[in-house]
Design a protein around this motif. Structure first.
Motif, mmCIF file in Angstrom:
data_model
loop_
_atom_site.group_PDB
_atom_site.id
_atom_site.type_symbol
_atom_site.label_atom_id
_atom_site.label_comp_id
_atom_site.label_asym_id
_atom_site.label_seq_id
_atom_site.Cartn_x
_atom_site.Cartn_y
_atom_site.Cartn_z
ATOM 1 N N TRP A 1 5.990 -4.091 4.021
ATOM 2 C CA TRP A 1 6.605 -4.316 2.704
ATOM 3 C C TRP A 1 7.375 -5.633 2.645
ATOM 4 O O TRP A 1 7.130 -6.463 1.747
ATOM 5 N N VAL B 1 -1.174 -6.543 -2.418
ATOM 6 C CA VAL B 1 -1.517 -7.260 -1.182
ATOM 7 C C VAL B 1 -2.399 -8.462 -1.488
ATOM 8 O O VAL B 1 -2.187 -9.561 -0.957
ATOM 9 N N GLU C 1 2.557 3.770 0.165
ATOM 10 C CA GLU C 1 1.740 2.696 0.703
ATOM 11 C C GLU C 1 1.715 1.504 -0.257
ATOM 12 O O GLU C 1 1.848 1.662 -1.464
ATOM 13 N N LEU C 2 1.517 0.332 0.301
ATOM 14 C CA LEU C 2 1.369 -0.867 -0.522
ATOM 15 C C LEU C 2 0.079 -0.790 -1.321
ATOM 16 O O LEU C 2 -0.985 -0.500 -0.761
ATOM 17 N N ILE D 1 5.007 -8.766 2.603
ATOM 18 C CA ILE D 1 4.294 -8.985 1.347
ATOM 19 C C ILE D 1 5.257 -9.399 0.245
ATOM 20 O O ILE D 1 4.952 -10.275 -0.586
ATOM 21 N N HIS E 1 -2.484 -1.210 7.897
ATOM 22 C CA HIS E 1 -1.324 -2.099 7.962
ATOM 23 C C HIS E 1 -1.609 -3.297 8.858
ATOM 24 O O HIS E 1 -1.064 -4.388 8.619
#
Length: 439
Positions: A388, A300, A294-295, A391, A351
């Protein structure tokens, strides 16, 4: 010899002016007055906070009333009961002796009973030859008769306060519901107006309300919300008159057109320049080579720094904070609730919030945020979209801007303040950013 009723407590128990005034009120009561003891007890129970009584002390008062044989208490009758502590504790659900003594003192201080202590502090009654009570020492229940009207008024005041508070809470709920839905109508129907500022005004008013607010605070917030709701309704009604003079929904072409969640307002085919503005994310067809983890929230927020301006307190510390802030940004971008629900269903709430933060970051380059979000939701359903690349593109743009600023000498012109604002990334992330993106 005339019997004497004791007016002072036995032993070290102190006497107060309050007790003297309450004894005076008992003596001033009308002899012909009579009350139903359990009706008065109900009033006392409702007004216990104003009287300074507690739930335990009321349990003792209930037991004391049960020792008097009559249900109706009169001003002329002898209203002294003399149970022992053991008998009183048994009727008070087995209350410990120390607790019993402490809450008896609360009853006396509240003026609900009066002590009539014997010379040695014992409770007993002296009877005559015919069995009638000549002298009794114990607890005098006369305040139940003398103060019955006072207890009734206090209980009525408590009931009125509770009713007013319940009405205020109902009004608050209705106003909040009306304002939120009216703002959504203004956004979905594209009514002219700064709906982002209206949303912020609403959040500011509601934010003044603490978790356990008193009635006055609730009513003050309701007054401000009512004024805001009136303004919103006036704008919408004025716009509705210009769009639909006949005022008939069955013949309103605008109403029929905008009831379709896939109308031109958020149509996938009406994106125009939006596709170009988000090409790094929307045109990524192969997401298998992207990182599976995950980011991180920190990355973010580095890429979408402007979303912090809408956060409560200006800080986003957890994913739930980002989700709450996304709910604030959604109407400001003109994204309808249906488009937002589709995005959450296709991408997941986390998301979807990341995507909305990225859209808000590039709001100046996107003409139709709602249609753009629907397009990304459709690609997510087909497995062709990931947050992804979106960002990473924003981070790459931020790094490029920093390099351009340094080469142009802006760092020296700002007196070196840019060192604290410089974007810091790891070597691995920097290599990812410098890698050519898939098309």
């Amino acid at each position: 010899m005339t019997a004497v009723n004791a007016t002072t407590p036995f032993g070290r128990r102190p006497m107060t002016l309050g007790q003297i005034s309450r004894q005076m009120a008992v003596r001033a009561a009308k002899p012909e007055s009579s009350v139903h003891k359990w009706h008065v007890f109900q009033d006392v129970r409702e007004a216990r906070e104003l009287l300074g009584a507690t739930d335990r002390s009321l349990a003792i008062l209930n037991a004391l009333l049960s020792f008097h044989p009559e249900t109706t208490l009169g001003g002329e009758a002898e209203l002294i009961v003399w149970p022992s502590n053991e008998q009183l504790a048994a009727r008070a659900n087995g209350m410990p002796a120390t607790t019993l003594r402490r809450h008896i003192a609360v009853l006396v201080d509240s003026g609900l009973v009066i002590r009539r202590d014997s010379p040695n502090g014992k409770r007993f009654a002296r009877k005559g030859r015919g069995g009638e009570v000549e002298q009794a020492y114990g607890f005098d229940l006369s305040p139940i008769v003398a103060r019955a009207e006072e207890f009734k008024e206090l209980a009525e005041a408590i009931r009125n306060e509770k009713k007013a508070y319940r009405v205020a809470k109902e009004q608050l709920t209705l106003l909040r519901r009306d304002i939120v839905k009216l703002i959504e109508v203004g956004i979905e129907e594209r009514v002219p107006g700064n709906w982002g500022r209206v949303q912020q005004s609403y959040q500011a008013i509601v934010g003044r309300l603490p978790r356990s607010a008193p009635r006055q605070s609730v009513e003050d917030v309701c007054a401000d919300l009512h004024a805001l709701c009136s303004e919103i309704r006036e704008v919408l009604e004025t716009f509705a008159k210009t769009q639909n003079p006949v005022a008939n929904e069955s013949h309103s072409g605008r109403h029929i057109q905008n009831s379709n969640p896939d109308s031109n307002y958020e149509s996938k085919n009406g994106l125009g320049q939006n596709k170009e503005a988000g090409s790094d994310a929307a045109e990524t067809d192969n997401v298998r080579s992207l990182p599976k983890r995950e980011l991180p929230l920190g990355i973010v927020l580095e890429a979408c720094a402007e979303i912090r301006e809408l956060a409560q307190g200006g800080a986003i510390r957890h994913w739930r904070d980002l989700l709450a802030t996304a709910e604030v940004a959604r109407p400001m971008l003109g994204i309808s609730p249906s488009a937002w629900r589709d995005a959450c269903g296709a991408m997941g709430e986390q998301h979807a919030a990341i995507t909305l933060a990225a859209i808000y970051q590039r709001a100046g380059q996107i003409n139709n945020a709602g249609g753009y979000l629907r397009s990304l939701s459709d690609r997510a359903k087909e497995g062709k979209f990931s947050t992804w690349p979106m960002i990473m593109a924003l981070l790459r743009a931020k790094l490029d801007a920093q390099k351009s600023a340094e080469s142009a000498g802006e760092r020296e012109a700002r007196g070196g303040t840019e060192d604290g604002e410089r974007l810091q990334v790891s070597s691995k992330l920097l290599a990812t950013l410098q890698r050519p993106q898939p098309r």
